[in-house]
Scaffold this active site. Sequence first.
Site, PDB file in Angstrom:
ATOM      1  N   ASP A   1      -6.532   0.824   0.814  1.00 18.41           N
ATOM      2  CA  ASP A   1      -6.621   1.094   2.244  1.00 18.41           C
ATOM      3  C   ASP A   1      -7.997   0.654   2.738  1.00 18.41           C
ATOM      4  O   ASP A   1      -8.753   0.009   2.004  1.00 18.41           O
ATOM      5  CB  ASP A   1      -6.343   2.565   2.546  1.00 18.41           C
ATOM      6  CG  ASP A   1      -7.433   3.492   2.008  1.00 18.41           C
ATOM      7  OD1 ASP A   1      -8.388   3.011   1.343  1.00 18.41           O
ATOM      8  OD2 ASP A   1      -7.347   4.709   2.256  1.00 18.41           O
TER       9      ASP A   1
ATOM     10  N   LYS B   1       0.832  -1.203   0.000  1.00 21.99           N
ATOM     11  CA  LYS B   1       0.000   0.000   0.000  1.00 21.99           C
ATOM     12  C   LYS B   1       0.869   1.256   0.000  1.00 21.99           C
ATOM     13  O   LYS B   1       0.684   2.157  -0.826  1.00 21.99           O
ATOM     14  CB  LYS B   1      -0.923   0.015   1.220  1.00 21.99           C
ATOM     15  CG  LYS B   1      -1.897   1.192   1.236  1.00 21.99           C
ATOM     16  CD  LYS B   1      -2.642   1.316   2.549  1.00 21.99           C
ATOM     17  CE  LYS B   1      -1.808   2.055   3.573  1.00 21.99           C
ATOM     18  NZ  LYS B   1      -2.571   2.416   4.786  1.00 21.99           N
TER      19      LYS B   1
END
Length: 296
Positions: free
Chosen positions: A185, A167
């Site tokens: 997320d 991420k």
Amino acid sequence: MRKATTARKATTARKATTARKATTARKATTARKAATVRKAPKAESHLAMVRRARRINRELAEVYPYAHPELDFRNPFELLVATVLSAQTTDLRVNQTTPALFAAYPTPEDMAAAVPEEMEEIIRPTGFFRAKTKSLLGLSAALRDEFGGEVPGRLEDLVKLPGVGRKTANVVLGNAFGVPGITVDTHFGRLVRRWKWTDEEDPVKVEAVVAGIFPKSEWTMLSHRVVFHGRRICHARKPACGACPIAPLCPSYGEGETDPEKARKLLKYEMGGYPGQRLSPPADYPGKPAPALGAE
């Protein structure tokens, strides 16, 4: 006379009974139809889902033409550090904390040489400050020793740095180097499941599925638009369904508040007339800049 009255009463009673039975029958029929709809919704083909997903992206592009990363940064190093700090806290809190951090440690070399206790005090407002300090010291040392003090522009190099996962790497690649990436997320994962693009929970699997739906050129901006929508309208606990511009495309419409007036009161950040998360937002951002730490 009494016989006629009795007959009229009997007729009225029969009609009332018949009406009640008819009403009961209609309610039962309606209930059966509703149950049938709930139990057996019309199946959506993969092609139809892809078309709907791409239309959602186009609609979000019109709603959020100013979508952007909501972390303040001036270079790849600052974005990398800010993204690591953003774990388990808001981008707003990170943006309020990083000015002092980067004033004290402007380069990887400076940060790698920091006294841990002093750094901990600076980043304390972001939470988990001891673990984050360890990660920042480790990644700064790695940048200094292995990459000449520069943030690498390849995912395989970024994920080797302490505290950096896919991420964080995709955030840095997409926004500091222009390399397309999908940032999964909590907001992104929640929305793509609500929209029935996938039912996967694992972020890596979610990333792979969504990457197969959209062309690579859309990945970075798609991530911003979805996250913007999740933070402003499609909240985790009480989505503002009645104020959602893509409600007709959402298979989960109705999970939140559907009354337009009540839904509008749930809108956040610029959508609700409040400050955003960045202290230094882009020039085209229509909302108010966030306040500095201690000025809320």
